[in-house]
Design a protein around this motif. Structure first.
Motif, short mmCIF file in Angstrom:
data_model
loop_
_atom_site.label_atom_id
_atom_site.label_comp_id
_atom_site.label_asym_id
_atom_site.label_seq_id
_atom_site.Cartn_x
_atom_site.Cartn_y
_atom_site.Cartn_z
N GLU A 46 88.86 -99.11 50.82
CA GLU A 46 90.02 -99.70 51.74
C GLU A 46 91.46 -98.59 51.53
N ARG A 105 88.46 -92.68 52.60
CA ARG A 105 87.59 -93.23 53.85
C ARG A 105 87.47 -91.88 54.87
N ARG A 120 83.42 -97.73 52.48
CA ARG A 120 83.82 -99.07 52.16
C ARG A 120 85.12 -99.06 51.35
#
Lengths: 235, 405
Positions: free
Chosen positions: B405, B311, B403
């Motif tokens: 997680e 991320r 996207r």
């Protein structure tokens, strides 16, 4: 900067995934234009193609067919690194989940895009402080995301997006994680940036209340633009 | 920019202290092992060289029995004919290029003074022995020629013998008992310490050859003849001359093998030094394997780190980082990590080598070249093994990464 000049054009933009029978068209020949200084809300149910459109607008993605031009540049044909440069120079991003670097102070988060621009440390610090002041976070510069509320974190994210003085701000559900009061504050801030800095804003949302802050709403459905209308002035 | 990246990587290493430390362990152990091995190895080489030069440089040692071969010294087919006085006399008369020629017969014998006793290496020899072995006297005088000839009961003692019997006192003029005969101490030898094989070179008593032969050995044999080459003559040139003279003196017909062996101490020194070097190299190579393992550990943890921070990579890419920025960030992190391990490893390795040099009484000779090499090598490991994970991070699609997680 000539206000009102066209900033973004979609010319029969297609975006397809998969092969053969399983081929899915996220965008099916979309035509669209956004002018400088506009505040546009993009709406539509999930799978309507609004996110794909936003990714192309933000130069994160490229169309499968058709032309996407950004500031007169054929951005859809640029390679990864050129698009990265374009993003760094002209686009700011605000996400639903804030996407701040954890365990990194607000100021350092805001400085991040400037590092990739090669701005000197001192100037970077000054610009970051200024951006944080603009979003009303004076005194919170050295807090880490964990020490800030959701609204404050989103303000940091907005400061990070505007610190480079971008032409376009891409906001993906910027208030999706916030309560009504916080939502109002953030939307006021975005509206202010739009009017005061002349910042073009493209914002994805599924809340009509939020979309109302924009001056124009584009609705996507099944990969097409279903409606494109001017909003009534917010009271 | 680079400094910024180094700071960033240090921060990320600090964030996962335990994990970083465990990752480092491989590199730390590898580098420590290499450094310790090589440092101890070169210390041992130094020690061996020093020991051999203590034996006397440019020294040939002749002893009876066939040259060592497949059958071993002496062999089975002939009775060992000891060296004798006439062999020595022939060498003294005919050998050119020698600085000193001296006979020596040795035996471990109990030496007694008052109520104290000590088993000591007693050598019967002549006044040329000190010159041949390059030994020096701290006090007193060597045997006179007349003492050598008549076999007078006089002796020179080593430092260990002195300490055993006289402490720090002056031993000169005292009478000690060697076996069943008594002899007067006329001099003290300079201390030489232990050899690399743990032999105390100071636990010695020297006495005139004739005295030794008559009162201790009970025969007229000579065990060894020491021949020191002069400065202009290499031992390799001296050796065939010695062989010719001795074959002649011992009346060995040309078709028969020599019944004596000539050992060249210089050759032995070289052979031992090269054996030590080979040993060191091998141990170093084995230790190097653990560096490889350490590198794989770094790769593993960097892959974890890239996945964990997908991320973050997405954010950086969205904000305008180029592939190369991400690549450099993770490469620098891997390099800093393994360099850190390298530095800790060097410190531990040097500490181990230092400890070993104290316990093994070898010199501590850390080599700057080896240390630099270890630093460079550990940085290289970080770069090599960090490259693949870093590339993987740099090639991520920003949309997918955001996207994640």
């Amino acid at each position: 900067m000539a206000a009102g000049a066209t900033l973004i054009t979609f010319d029969k933009v297609w975006k397809s995934y998969g092969q053969g029978e399983a081929k899915v068209h996220a965008l099916a020949g979309v035509d669209l234009a956004i002018r400088r200084g506009e505040f546009v809300a993009i709406m539509g149910p999930s799978g309507s193609g609004k996110s794909t459109a936003m990714n192309i607008i933000g130069c994160l993605d490229t169309p499968t067919a058709g032309t996407y031009s950004f500031m007169g540049i054929d951005a859809g044909r640029l390679d990864r690194n050129r698009r990265a440069m374009l993003r760094n120079l002209y686009v700011g991003f605000v996400f639903q989940g804030y996407n701040l670097l954890a365990r990194t102070t607000a100021a350092e988060n805001v400085e991040l895009p400037l590092i990739y621009r090669g701005v000197a440390t001192r100037e970077r610090r000054d610009l970051a402080m200024q951006a944080l002041a603009e979003v009303g976070l004076v005194g919170r510069e050295h807090h880490t995301p964990a020490e800030l509320s959701g609204g404050q974190q989103q303000r940091v994210a907005i400061a990070r997006a505007i610190v480079t003085r971008p032409t376009l701000l891409v906001a993906d559900e910027p208030t999706g994680n916030l309560d009504t009061a916080r939502t109002h504050e953030i939307m006021e801030l975005l509206t202010r940036l739009n009017t005061e800095l002349g910042l073009t804003i493209a914002m994805v949302t599924h809340e009509a209340d939020v979309a109302r802050y924009a001056e124009r709403t584009i609705r996507f459905l099944d990969g097409h633009v279903a409606s494109d209308s001017k909003n009534l002035e917010v009271a | 920019m680079i400094w910024e990246t180094v700071r960033l990587s240090l921060r990320s290493i600090r964030r996962n202290v335990l994990r970083s430390f465990l990752t480092l362990l491989g590199i730390v152990i590898g580098v420590a092992a290499v450094i310790a091995m090589l440092t101890i190895g070169s210390g041992t080489t130094e020690k061996v060289k020093a020991d051999i030069s203590k034996l006397g440089s440019n020294l040939l040692v002749v002893r009876s029995g066939r040259p060592a071969g497949p059958g071993g010294p002496g062999g089975l087919d002939q009775v060992v004919r000891p060296l004798a006085e006439k062999d020595l006399a022939a060498l003294v008369a005919h050998l050119t290029g020698a600085r000193a020629i001296s006979p020596a017969s040795q035996k471990q014998v109990r030496v007694i003074f008052g109520t104290e006793s000590l088993t000591s290496g007693v050598t019967g020899t002549d006044s040329a022995y000190l010159d041949a072995r390059d030994w020096k006297l701290v006090s007193g005088r060597p045997f006179s020629d007349s003492e050598t000839r008549s076999g007078t009961g006089v002796c020179l003692i080593g430092e260990t013998v002195r300490q055993q019997f006289f402490g720090a006192g002056d031993p000169e003029g005292e009478i000690i008992r060697v076996n069943r005969t008594s002899c007067k101490i006329i001099g003290l030898l300079e201390p030489k310490g232990y050899t690399g094989f743990g032999q105390d070179q100071d636990n010695v008593v020297l006495m005139p050859l004739h005295a030794y032969q008559r009162r201790i050995a009970g025969n007229r044999d000579i065990d060894n003849i020491y021949i020191a080459a002069d400065d202009r003559t290499p031992t390799s040139e001296l050796q065939p001359r010695v062989e010719d003279i001795l074959r002649d003196a011992r009346r060995i017909t040309p078709e028969r093998e020599s019944d004596f062996a000539i050992r060249d101490m210089t050759q032995i020194a070289d052979a031992m030094a090269s054996a030590t070097t080979t040993m060191t190299g091998m141990l170093g190579a084995v230790a190097g394997v653990s560096l490889l393992v350490g590198g794989i550990g770094i790769m593993n943890i960097m892959l974890v780190s890239v996945t964990e921070r997908t991320r973050e990579i997405g954010i950086r890419l969205a904000i305008g980082a180029h592939e190369k920025h991400i690549l450099i960030q993770f490469l620098v992190e891997a390099t800093v990590l393994s360099l850190l391990g390298g530095i800790i490893g060097i410190l531990i390795g040097l500490a181990l080598a230092g400890l070993a040099s104290v316990t093994l009484t070898i010199p501590f000779v850390p080599s700057p070249a080896v240390i630099l090499l270890a630093v460079g090598f550990s940085a290289l490991i970080g770069m090599v093994f960090g490259f693949f994970p870093a590339l993987r991070g740099a090639r991520l699609d920003p949309i997918d990464a955001l996207r994640h997680e």
